[in-house]
Design a protein around this motif. Structure first.
Motif, short mmCIF file in Angstrom:
data_model
loop_
_atom_site.label_atom_id
_atom_site.label_comp_id
_atom_site.label_asym_id
_atom_site.label_seq_id
_atom_site.Cartn_x
_atom_site.Cartn_y
_atom_site.Cartn_z
N MET A 114 0.83 -1.19 0.00
CA MET A 114 0.00 0.00 0.00
C MET A 114 0.87 1.25 0.00
O MET A 114 1.86 1.32 0.70
CB MET A 114 -0.90 0.00 1.24
CG MET A 114 -1.70 1.27 1.39
SD MET A 114 -2.67 1.24 2.91
CE MET A 114 -2.63 2.96 3.29
N LYS A 115 0.48 2.21 -0.80
CA LYS A 115 1.17 3.49 -0.79
C LYS A 115 0.79 4.24 0.47
O LYS A 115 -0.30 4.07 1.00
CB LYS A 115 0.75 4.33 -1.99
CG LYS A 115 1.25 3.82 -3.30
CD LYS A 115 0.84 4.77 -4.39
CE LYS A 115 1.33 4.29 -5.72
NZ LYS A 115 0.96 5.20 -6.79
N ASP A 116 1.68 5.09 0.92
CA ASP A 116 1.37 5.92 2.08
C ASP A 116 0.99 7.32 1.60
O ASP A 116 1.14 7.65 0.43
CB ASP A 116 2.57 5.97 3.02
CG ASP A 116 2.17 6.31 4.45
OD1 ASP A 116 0.97 6.57 4.70
OD2 ASP A 116 3.05 6.32 5.31
N TYR A 117 0.51 8.11 2.50
CA TYR A 117 0.09 9.46 2.18
C TYR A 117 1.28 10.39 1.93
O TYR A 117 2.29 10.31 2.62
CB TYR A 117 -0.76 10.03 3.32
CG TYR A 117 -2.07 9.30 3.50
CD1 TYR A 117 -3.14 9.57 2.66
CD2 TYR A 117 -2.22 8.35 4.49
CE1 TYR A 117 -4.35 8.90 2.81
CE2 TYR A 117 -3.42 7.68 4.65
CZ TYR A 117 -4.47 7.96 3.81
OH TYR A 117 -5.66 7.29 3.96
N HIS A 118 1.12 11.27 0.95
CA HIS A 118 2.12 12.28 0.65
C HIS A 118 2.14 13.30 1.79
O HIS A 118 1.08 13.69 2.30
CB HIS A 118 1.77 12.97 -0.67
CG HIS A 118 2.69 14.10 -0.99
ND1 HIS A 118 3.91 13.91 -1.60
CD2 HIS A 118 2.58 15.43 -0.76
CE1 HIS A 118 4.50 15.08 -1.73
NE2 HIS A 118 3.73 16.01 -1.24
N ILE A 119 3.32 13.74 2.16
CA ILE A 119 3.47 14.75 3.21
C ILE A 119 4.23 15.93 2.64
O ILE A 119 5.31 15.76 2.06
CB ILE A 119 4.22 14.17 4.43
CG1 ILE A 119 3.43 13.02 5.05
CG2 ILE A 119 4.50 15.27 5.46
CD1 ILE A 119 4.17 12.26 6.13
N ASN A 120 3.67 17.12 2.79
CA ASN A 120 4.36 18.37 2.44
C ASN A 120 5.01 18.92 3.70
O ASN A 120 4.38 18.91 4.77
CB ASN A 120 3.36 19.43 1.94
CG ASN A 120 2.71 19.05 0.64
OD1 ASN A 120 3.38 18.59 -0.27
ND2 ASN A 120 1.41 19.23 0.56
N ILE A 121 6.23 19.41 3.59
CA ILE A 121 6.88 20.10 4.71
C ILE A 121 7.45 21.40 4.16
O ILE A 121 8.14 21.41 3.15
CB ILE A 121 8.02 19.25 5.32
CG1 ILE A 121 7.48 17.91 5.83
CG2 ILE A 121 8.72 20.03 6.44
CD1 ILE A 121 8.54 16.96 6.34
#
Length: 75
Positions: A1-8
């Motif tokens: 499963m892909k994980d969620y994209h995170i913006n920093i």
């Protein structure tokens, strides 16, 4: 499963780093360093998902892709 994209990103207004997960509405966190913001948003993600499960709310699949990845995936 892909994980969620995170913006920093750094926020001048807040004087620190903000991490957010675009696929999870209002899921974000603050840190004085990028690593701290990432650790904090991982905690927020866990709480967001647990609350959604408890309330029987739908959990979105990871879908967000930064624009640079969208352009290369069109082929």
């Amino acid at each position: 499963m892909k994980d969620y994209h995170i913006n920093i990103f750094y926020s001048e207004e807040d004087g620190g780093y903000i991490a957010d997960i675009p696929d999870l509405q209002s899921c974000s966190a603050f840190g004085t360093t990028p690593d701290e913001a990432l650790r904090e948003v991982e905690i927020a993600k866990g709480a967001w998902l647990a609350a959604a499960r408890e309330e029987g709310k739908p959990i979105p699949s990871p879908r967000y892709r930064h624009v640079i990845y969208q352009a290369t995936a069109v082929a």
